[in-house]
Design an enzyme around this catalytic site. Sequence first.
Site: not given
Ligand code: EPU
Length: 440
Positions: A18-19, A110, A134, A329
């Site tokens: 998915k990601n 998101r 989420d 995850d």
């Molecule tokens: N964060 C910030 N500011 C930002 C971006 C992130 O403070 O601008 C913080 C977040 O709040 C969090 C941390 O940084 O505390 C990690 O966030 P990250 O940006 O790495 O996560 P994401 O990119 O939003 C992706 C996956 C998630 C997975 C996380 C961590 C996708 C679409 N989503 O999220 O996947 O948990 O990386 O590996 O790629 C899932 O598949 O269920 C899922 C939630």
Amino acid sequence: MIKPSGPLHGTVRAGGAKNSALKLMAACLLSEGRHVLSNVPRIKDVEIMADLLRATGARVERSRPGASATSATSAAPAAPAAPDAPADLVVDVPRELVPVAPYELVEQMRASVVLLGPLLARCGEARFSLPGGDDFGSRPIDIHLGAFEAMGASFEVVHGYIEAKVGDTRGRRQNLAGTKVVLEYPSHTATDNVLMAAARAKGTTVIENAAREPEVVDLARFLSSMGARIKGAGTSRIEVEGVEELLPSSHRVIPDRVVAATYLAAVGLAGGEVVVEDAHVEHMDMLLRKLGEMGMVVSLGPEGLRARSDGRLHSVDLATLPYPGVATDYKPFLVTMLAVADGVGIVTENLFAGRFRYVEELRRMGADISTEGHHAVVRGVPRLSGAPVKAPDLRGGAALVLAGLAAEGETVVSGAEHVERGYEDLAGKLSALGASVIRR
Ligand code: EPU
């Protein structure tokens, strides 16, 4: 509805990640023309992303595997596809895009935020609803916006939408400019977003403290196949030399390591022996180490990743970290396994503050877990007891389904639509392994 099940036996496919798929779909917008993505999972989030692409003017369709790659003039018929083979996703991108990501779609997912980079790079502007997704704590997008600002974009929030522009002080449109972008945290989607934007920016962008997830590498491979010049994907420093034009391309999505982990955890909880045939073992090192410490036997064979479990699991301590650490995850599955393991495990969540919501539901099933801020203490009990529970989010929901395998009596997980955001027929696939799981 889940009934106590096990031992599990058979073979299962994780399917496309998915990601990765969501970012590859967004990346298609970087070039006009017809892109073909294969191994794209049939999940709700992919449908939402397809609708987001359509809102920009792209056409998105499923076609038979291989058929879409065959030229229209080719005389050779496409080989018949296996009945359960995932269809290719064909994305036709027009010359002119509508640079809008509407509220009704963005609030459902998101990951929509990854359209910001491609839209800014292609159109020099974007109207973007603030993201939802989420519900596990505050998930800001300041790192994304800060990076685009460094590349010359400016933002204003108007009526719940971010209005983004790349222009000079007189409002004349310009391209994003390559620069050094230091991410405050190795955010996965922020790295994807900047990577896509940088591929078509003017000059060279260096992303420092970049995320190293396998899905970032998959995106970089796709972009490179479109003509992007990228070095260092998979390390903390990615260098991207912007090019004026990219070309449409084809790409196969890597397997989903989190879905693969779900089936491994199912074996841990229900016992038995299962092969996950398309798992990429090199993407799952830390997880496999933890499963080994818990007493599972996991080995790589010619048919895939073979996991075996008999007897009670042992407790371990674990802490989530950005890749290559234990992924956040995986944590709901590991906590569920610890809930019935022998001993006490201490779990630390380092990424998302609110990502323990499923724990309250596990407690309703008899788990002995106490949480304090980022930490959980899990005291294993011999057996859970089935109960009606509510999926709080995608991975938490999947973990509750797994918990039902190891619980006495019936477990009914409501809010199953969360699970369908990221799993292709979880109930059907677990049933095929011998579990008693019905999607009502
Ligand atoms: N964060 C910030 N500011 C930002 C971006 C992130 O403070 O601008 C913080 C977040 O709040 C969090 C941390 O940084 O505390 C990690 O966030 P990250 O940006 O790495 O996560 P994401 O990119 O939003 C992706 C996956 C998630 C997975 C996380 C961590 C996708 C679409 N989503 O999220 O996947 O948990 O990386 O590996 O790629 C899932 O598949 O269920 C899922 C939630």
